[in-house]
Design an enzyme around this catalytic site. Structure first.
Site, PDB file in Angstrom:
ATOM      1  N   ASP A   3     -54.294 -25.015  18.319  1.00 57.30           N
ATOM      2  CA  ASP A   3     -53.408 -23.945  17.867  1.00 57.30           C
ATOM      3  C   ASP A   3     -54.078 -22.585  17.963  1.00 57.30           C
ATOM      4  O   ASP A   3     -55.153 -22.378  17.411  1.00 57.30           O
ATOM      5  CB  ASP A   3     -52.948 -24.210  16.431  1.00 57.30           C
ATOM      6  CG  ASP A   3     -52.216 -25.537  16.309  1.00 57.30           C
ATOM      7  OD1 ASP A   3     -51.477 -25.890  17.249  1.00 57.30           O
ATOM      8  OD2 ASP A   3     -52.400 -26.229  15.290  1.00 57.30           O
ATOM      9  N   ASP A  63     -60.195 -20.457  16.804  1.00 61.34           N
ATOM     10  CA  ASP A  63     -59.725 -19.133  16.386  1.00 61.34           C
ATOM     11  C   ASP A  63     -60.008 -18.865  14.910  1.00 61.34           C
ATOM     12  O   ASP A  63     -59.790 -17.753  14.438  1.00 61.34           O
ATOM     13  CB  ASP A  63     -58.215 -18.990  16.645  1.00 61.34           C
ATOM     14  CG  ASP A  63     -57.404 -19.949  15.809  1.00 61.34           C
ATOM     15  OD1 ASP A  63     -57.549 -21.178  16.015  1.00 61.34           O
ATOM     16  OD2 ASP A  63     -56.631 -19.500  14.956  1.00 61.34           O
ATOM     17  N   ASP A 109     -60.257 -26.209  20.031  1.00 63.64           N
ATOM     18  CA  ASP A 109     -59.130 -26.222  19.105  1.00 63.64           C
ATOM     19  C   ASP A 109     -57.831 -26.092  19.897  1.00 63.64           C
ATOM     20  O   ASP A 109     -57.829 -25.584  21.023  1.00 63.64           O
ATOM     21  CB  ASP A 109     -59.290 -25.053  18.122  1.00 63.64           C
ATOM     22  CG  ASP A 109     -58.159 -24.956  17.118  1.00 63.64           C
ATOM     23  OD1 ASP A 109     -57.645 -26.001  16.670  1.00 63.64           O
ATOM     24  OD2 ASP A 109     -57.783 -23.815  16.782  1.00 63.64           O
TER      25      ASP A 109
END
Length: 173
Positions: A8, A133, A6
Site C-alpha cells: 500500500d 512508506d 510494502d
C-alpha cells in the site's frame, strides 16, 4: 540480497484511491498536493473523517487499486537479481488478505505466493532491504530501510528516500 517491498502506497495507490472515493462520494475536489504531510482523512471535514478512515474496510477496496508507475517493471527487474518478497500489513483489514492476493496475481504474477508475506508487525522481517512508506516500519528494521515517498510522508526525515520506482531502480540495481 533479500528485499522486502510494502504494497500500500508503495506498489498499489491506496492514497489516490482514498482521494478518488472521497471526491466521488462527496462531490469534492481534494488533490494529493493539498495533502502533503497529512493522511487523507486529516484533510476532509470532521463529518467525513470516519468514512475515509473506513474505506479500507470496504469489500473491493484493495482489489481494484492502480499500480504505481514503473512499479511492475522495476520489481520484475529486482526479482531477476535479488530475492524479493512482498510484505504487507494485511492483518489490519482482514478482508484485504484475499483481495491483496488477487491483486498480486494480476499485477505481479512473477512474484510467487511463497514470496508474499501478509502480516502484522514488520519488525519480524529479517533481510537486507525494506522499502516502505511508513517510517515506523523502517525504524525497527535491522537492514537498509528505504522510505518510499507518499503524500503523507512528505515531511518525514531521517531515512534514505526513493521518490518513485525509477529511483528504486537506481538504488538497488
Amino acid at each position: 540480497m533479500v528485499v522486502f517491498i510494502d504494497m500500500d502506497e508503495v506498489i498499489a495507490d491506496t492514497y489516490g484511491a482514498h482521494i478518488e472515493i472521497y471526491n466521488r462520494e462527496h462531490r469534492a475536489s481534494l488533490d494529493p498536493v493539498q495533502c502533503l504531510g497529512k493522511e487523507v482523512w486529516h484533510m476532509v471535514p470532521e463529518a467525513h473523517r470516519d468514512t475515509v478512515r473506513n474505506h479500507a474496510r470496504r469489500r473491493g477496496f484493495f482489489k481494484d487499486l492502480n499500480p504505481l508507475p514503473h512499479s511492475q517493471e522495476v520489481i520484475k527487474e529486482l526479482a531477476g537479481v535479488h530475492e524479493v518478497y512482498i510484505a504487507s500489513a494485511a492483518m489490519q483489514f482482514p478482508n484485504s488478505l484475499e483481495e491483496k492476493s488477487e491483486w498480486l496475481d494480476r499485477h505481479l504474477p512473477f512474484i510467487p505466493w511463497q514470496n508474499r508475506i501478509l502480516c502484522g508487525h514488520k519488525h519480524i522481517l529479517k533481510g537486507d532491504v525494506l522499502i516502505d512508506d511508513r517510517s515506523y516500519n523502517l525504524k525497527h528494521f535491522n537492514g537498509r530501510g528505504i522510505l518510499f515517498s507518499s503524500p503523507h510522508n512528505a515531511h518525514t526525515n531521517g531515512f534514505e528516500r526513493a521518490r518513485d520506482w525509477l529511483e528504486v531502480r537506481q538504488l538497488l540495481l
